[in-house]
Design a protein around this motif. Structure first.
Motif, PDB file in Angstrom:
ATOM      1  N   UNK A  45       0.747  -1.276   0.190  1.00  0.00           N
ATOM      2  CA  UNK A  45      -0.031   0.108   0.124  1.00  0.00           C
ATOM      3  C   UNK A  45       0.693   1.116   0.050  1.00  0.00           C
ATOM      4  N   UNK A  46       0.649   2.232  -0.789  1.00  0.00           N
ATOM      5  CA  UNK A  46       1.124   3.415  -0.919  1.00  0.00           C
ATOM      6  C   UNK A  46       0.337   4.670  -0.789  1.00  0.00           C
ATOM      7  N   UNK A  47       0.793   5.634  -0.264  1.00  0.00           N
ATOM      8  CA  UNK A  47      -0.086   6.865   0.013  1.00  0.00           C
ATOM      9  C   UNK A  47       0.622   8.057  -0.653  1.00  0.00           C
ATOM     10  N   UNK A  48      -0.115   8.905  -1.452  1.00  0.00           N
ATOM     11  CA  UNK A  48       0.481   9.910  -2.166  1.00  0.00           C
ATOM     12  C   UNK A  48      -0.229  10.930  -1.674  1.00  0.00           C
ATOM     13  N   UNK A  49       0.618  11.952  -1.105  1.00  0.00           N
ATOM     14  CA  UNK A  49      -0.133  13.196  -0.400  1.00  0.00           C
ATOM     15  C   UNK A  49      -0.193  14.278  -1.545  1.00  0.00           C
ATOM     16  N   UNK A  50      -1.277  14.552  -2.219  1.00  0.00           N
ATOM     17  CA  UNK A  50      -1.517  15.582  -3.111  1.00  0.00           C
ATOM     18  C   UNK A  50      -1.988  16.936  -2.996  1.00  0.00           C
ATOM     19  N   UNK A  51      -1.115  17.932  -3.487  1.00  0.00           N
ATOM     20  CA  UNK A  51      -1.158  19.240  -3.133  1.00  0.00           C
ATOM     21  C   UNK A  51      -2.284  19.789  -3.962  1.00  0.00           C
ATOM     22  N   UNK A  52      -2.703  19.278  -5.232  1.00  0.00           N
ATOM     23  CA  UNK A  52      -3.551  20.008  -6.234  1.00  0.00           C
ATOM     24  C   UNK A  52      -5.043  19.308  -6.330  1.00  0.00           C
ATOM     25  N   UNK A  53      -5.814  19.865  -5.877  1.00  0.00           N
ATOM     26  CA  UNK A  53      -7.081  19.475  -6.280  1.00  0.00           C
ATOM     27  C   UNK A  53      -7.608  19.568  -7.582  1.00  0.00           C
ATOM     28  N   UNK A  67      -4.038   0.171  -9.424  1.00  0.00           N
ATOM     29  CA  UNK A  67      -4.158  -0.997  -8.411  1.00  0.00           C
ATOM     30  C   UNK A  67      -5.003  -2.096  -9.318  1.00  0.00           C
ATOM     31  N   UNK A  68      -5.570  -2.031 -10.319  1.00  0.00           N
ATOM     32  CA  UNK A  68      -6.470  -2.926 -11.006  1.00  0.00           C
ATOM     33  C   UNK A  68      -5.272  -3.732 -11.701  1.00  0.00           C
ATOM     34  N   UNK A  69      -4.235  -3.135 -12.141  1.00  0.00           N
ATOM     35  CA  UNK A  69      -3.275  -3.821 -12.970  1.00  0.00           C
ATOM     36  C   UNK A  69      -2.156  -4.563 -12.181  1.00  0.00           C
ATOM     37  N   UNK A  70      -1.684  -3.975 -11.124  1.00  0.00           N
ATOM     38  CA  UNK A  70      -0.651  -4.477 -10.280  1.00  0.00           C
ATOM     39  C   UNK A  70      -0.895  -5.045  -9.143  1.00  0.00           C
ATOM     40  N   UNK A  71      -1.894  -4.679  -8.427  1.00  0.00           N
ATOM     41  CA  UNK A  71      -2.520  -5.180  -7.346  1.00  0.00           C
ATOM     42  C   UNK A  71      -1.837  -3.835  -6.075  1.00  0.00           C
ATOM     43  N   UNK A  73      -1.926  -1.113  -4.157  1.00  0.00           N
ATOM     44  CA  UNK A  73      -3.141  -0.181  -3.505  1.00  0.00           C
ATOM     45  C   UNK A  73      -2.396   1.347  -3.309  1.00  0.00           C
ATOM     46  N   UNK A  74      -2.846   2.330  -4.105  1.00  0.00           N
ATOM     47  CA  UNK A  74      -2.441   3.436  -4.051  1.00  0.00           C
ATOM     48  C   UNK A  74      -3.525   4.596  -3.340  1.00  0.00           C
ATOM     49  N   UNK A  75      -3.191   5.092  -2.155  1.00  0.00           N
ATOM     50  CA  UNK A  75      -4.511   5.980  -1.746  1.00  0.00           C
ATOM     51  C   UNK A  75      -4.064   7.458  -2.062  1.00  0.00           C
ATOM     52  N   UNK A  76      -4.881   8.111  -2.620  1.00  0.00           N
ATOM     53  CA  UNK A  76      -4.502   9.716  -2.584  1.00  0.00           C
ATOM     54  C   UNK A  76      -5.341  10.456  -1.649  1.00  0.00           C
ATOM     55  N   UNK A  77      -4.476  11.040  -0.937  1.00  0.00           N
ATOM     56  CA  UNK A  77      -4.787  12.144   0.049  1.00  0.00           C
ATOM     57  C   UNK A  77      -4.740  13.546  -0.492  1.00  0.00           C
ATOM     58  N   UNK A  78      -5.721  14.276  -0.503  1.00  0.00           N
ATOM     59  CA  UNK A  78      -5.839  15.600  -1.175  1.00  0.00           C
ATOM     60  C   UNK A  78      -6.212  16.733  -0.111  1.00  0.00           C
ATOM     61  N   UNK A  79      -5.152  17.275   0.837  1.00  0.00           N
ATOM     62  CA  UNK A  79      -5.879  18.189   1.762  1.00  0.00           C
ATOM     63  C   UNK A  79      -6.154  19.433   1.284  1.00  0.00           C
ATOM     64  N   UNK A  80      -5.661  19.905   0.097  1.00  0.00           N
ATOM     65  CA  UNK A  80      -6.110  21.070  -0.754  1.00  0.00           C
ATOM     66  C   UNK A  80      -4.707  22.144  -0.481  1.00  0.00           C
ATOM     67  N   UNK A 333       8.122   1.291   1.113  1.00  0.00           N
ATOM     68  CA  UNK A 333       8.094   0.592  -0.194  1.00  0.00           C
ATOM     69  C   UNK A 333       8.693   1.633  -1.157  1.00  0.00           C
ATOM     70  N   UNK A 334       9.997   2.163  -0.902  1.00  0.00           N
ATOM     71  CA  UNK A 334      10.543   2.998  -2.065  1.00  0.00           C
ATOM     72  C   UNK A 334      10.559   2.648  -3.548  1.00  0.00           C
ATOM     73  N   UNK A 335      10.835   1.279  -3.666  1.00  0.00           N
ATOM     74  CA  UNK A 335      11.062   0.704  -4.995  1.00  0.00           C
ATOM     75  C   UNK A 335       9.701   0.852  -5.732  1.00  0.00           C
TER      76      UNK A 335
END
Length: 430
Positions: A45-53, A67-71, A73-80, A333-335
Motif C-alpha cells: 500500500x502506498x500513500x500519495x499526498x497530493x497538493x492539487x485538487x 491498483x487493478x493492473x498491479x495489485x 493499492x495507492x491511496x490519494x490524500x488531497x488536503x488542498x 516501499x520506496x522501490x
C-alpha cells in the motif's frame, strides 16, 4: 490547436511561498534509495499526498487503474493547496512521511530535500527515464552545485505538467474575445477600463512582474537581479510594477485592492469560475481548478504574457515545473513508489492528466502534437519561450514584492519607493 516548441536553457527554477526551514527532523543530506524488503510481496500500500485538487480526479483515476493492473493499492490524500505544506511539515516532524508527495515550489521543498525526505532520481533519469520529459522540465528540476537554496546537487522531483502564466478571460464579463484578445498591457487596460473585474492574488505578483519585466530585460538580466548583481530599481522592473498602478488608476482592479492571505489565489480562482470576475492573472493549472469549482463553465479563454508598446523584447512566461511527485526514500516501499511514479509519467498516463485535468503535458511527443484544450491556448503558446532560471527570488524579496504590490494598488507608496524597499530586501538577503 497550438504548436508547442521546446528549447534548452538554464537550470533550477525555484518558486513561491516558503516554509519554515528548521524542520524538526533528522538528517542533513538526501538519503540514498533504501532497499525495499517487501518488494514483490502482495498487499503493498502506498500513500500519495497530493497538493492539487485540480488534478485529484485524474490522479485518483490513474491510481485505481494502477491498483487493478498491479495489485499495489495507492491511496490519494488531497488536503488542498492551503493545507498541503502545513500537513507535509507536520508529517516530517513526526517522521510519518507519505510514500509519495506532490512537488511544490523549490523554495518550499528545499528543507525536505536537505533533510533526506526525497529520493535523488538523477541516475534513473539518466538511464532513460528522461525520455518521457522535455529537456526544459528536467533542467528546471535540477539542483546544480552551489544553488542558492543549499540543496545538494541532484534531481528530486519529476513532473507531468508544463506550467506557464497568463490571463484567463471570461468574454461574457469583459470587452475581450479570443479572436481579438489584447496582446499588450496598454490594450488590456483599454479593453477593461472602468469595469473593475480584473484580479490577481497578491502571492502571484512576483510572477506577474517577472513576466512583464521580460519585455525590457533578458533572462540573464532577470537572473542577475535575483542574484543581487543587478538593481531592482532598473527601468525594466519599474515598468513592470507601473502596470499595477496603471490598472488601479484605470479602474480595472476589482475592489481596488489585491487579495492577500494564505488562500488568496484559490479565492481568486473560485471567483473567476463562479463568474464574479471577468479576468485574472494565473498559472495554467488554474484551468483545471474549474473542474472542481464550476465544471459547467467552459466559455473562457487564456492569453499569454502581455507585451508592451515599443518594448525591445518579446514577453516570456516564467517557467515552472508543474504538477509532479517526490518519492520518500525512507518509506516502507520506496522501490514500489518509484515504479508507480515511473508509470504515472509514461505518455499514456500523461495523456489522461491532459484530458481529465486540462494539464499541459511534459512529454515531448504530446507537446509536439499541439493538441491541447481550447482554454489552454494562451498558456500553451508560452511554452515555446519559457524563462528557465538557475535561481529565483529570495524569501525576503518575494515577501517584499507581495507587500509592496498591495501598497501600490492601495496608493500607499510609489513605484520608486516600492523598488527601493525591494532592493533593501535583496541587500539583506545577500
Amino acid at each position: 490547436m497550438n504548436r508547442l516548441r521546446t528549447r534548452r536553457r538554464g537550470a533550477l527554477l525555484a518558486g513561491t511561498l516558503s516554509i519554515v526551514a528548521a524542520l524538526a527532523i533528522t538528517g542533513c543530506a538526501p538519503a540514498a534509495p533504501a532497499d525495499d524488503p517487501t518488494a514483490g510481496e502482495e498487499d503493498i500500500e502506498l500513500t500519495f499526498l497530493n497538493q492539487s485538487r485540480g488534478q485529484e480526479a485524474a490522479l485518483t483515476q490513474l491510481a485505481e487503474q494502477y491498483t487493478d493492473e498491479t495489485g499495489v493499492k495507492v491511496t490519494i490524500d488531497s488536503p488542498g493547496p492551503a493545507d498541503y505544506l502545513p500537513k507535509l511539515q507536520a508529517r516530517a516532524q513526526s517522521g510519518d512521511m507519505p510514500d509519495i508527495y506532490s512537488s511544490f515550489a523549490a523554495t518550499d521543498m528545499a528543507p525536505f530535500y536537505k533533510a533526506g525526505w526525497a529520493m535523488d532520481l538523477t541516475d534513473e533519469l539518466e538511464a532513460g527515464w528522461s525520455d518521457d520529459f522535455s529537456p526544459e522540465v528536467i533542467e528546471m528540476s535540477t539542483f546544480q552545485d552551489g544553488n542558492n537554496l543549499g540543496v545538494p546537487a541532484g534531481i528530486y522531483s519529476v513532473h507531468w505538467e508544463t506550467q506557464t502564466y497568463g490571463m484567463m478571460v471570461n468574454p461574457a464579463l469583459t470587452d475581450m474575445t479570443a479572436d481579438d484578445a489584447p496582446a499588450t498591457m496598454e490594450e488590456f487596460i483599454d479593453a477593461n477600463e472602468d469595469d473593475g473585474s480584473f484580479s490577481i492574488a497578491a502571492s502571484l505578483t512576483p510572477m506577474l512582474v517577472q513576466a512583464l519585466a521580460s519585455n525590457w530585460l533578458t533572462d540573464e538580466e532577470i537572473e542577475a537581479t535575483f542574484n543581487g548583481e543587478e538593481s531592482w530599481e532598473s527601468e525594466g522592473w519599474h515598468n513592470a510594477f507601473q502596470f499595477l498602478v496603471d490598472l488601479k488608476e484605470a479602474g480595472v482592479i476589482a475592489n481596488g485592492a489585491l487579495p492577500g492571505g494564505q488562500d488568496d489565489n484559490p479565492s481568486v480562482e473560485t471567483a473567476f469560475f463562479t463568474q464574479t470576475l471577468g479576468s485574472i492573472f494565473d498559472a495554467s493549472p488554474g484551468v483545471s481548478v474549474g473542474f472542481r469549482t464550476n465544471p459547467e463553465f467552459t466559455d473562457y479563454f487564456s492569453i499569454g504574457i502581455l507585451g508592451a508598446d515599443d518594448a525591445p523584447l518579446e514577453p516570456r512566461s516564467p517557467g515552472v515545473p508543474g504538477k509532479g511527485a517526490v518519492i520518500n526514500p525512507k518509506g516502507e516501499h520506496p522501490e514500489a513508489a518509484l515504479d508507480f511514479v515511473k508509470w504515472l509519467t509514461e505518455p499514456a498516463q500523461q495523456q489522461v492528466f491532459a484530458e481529465v485535468g486540462l494539464i499541459l503535458p511534459t512529454n515531448p511527443e504530446l507537446l509536439a502534437s499541439g493538441d491541447v484544450p481550447e482554454q489552454l491556448g494562451g498558456f500553451a503558446e508560452g511554452v515555446a519561450s519559457l524563462q528557465v532560471m538557475s535561481t529565483t527570488f529570495t524569501t525576503d524579496v518575494r515577501s517584499a514584492i507581495v507587500a509592496e504590490a498591495q501598497r501600490l494598488v492601495l496608493g500607499e507608496t510609489t513605484v520608486d519607493d516600492a523598488l527601493a524597499t525591494i532592493q533593501a530586501a535583496q541587500d539583506r538577503s545577500s
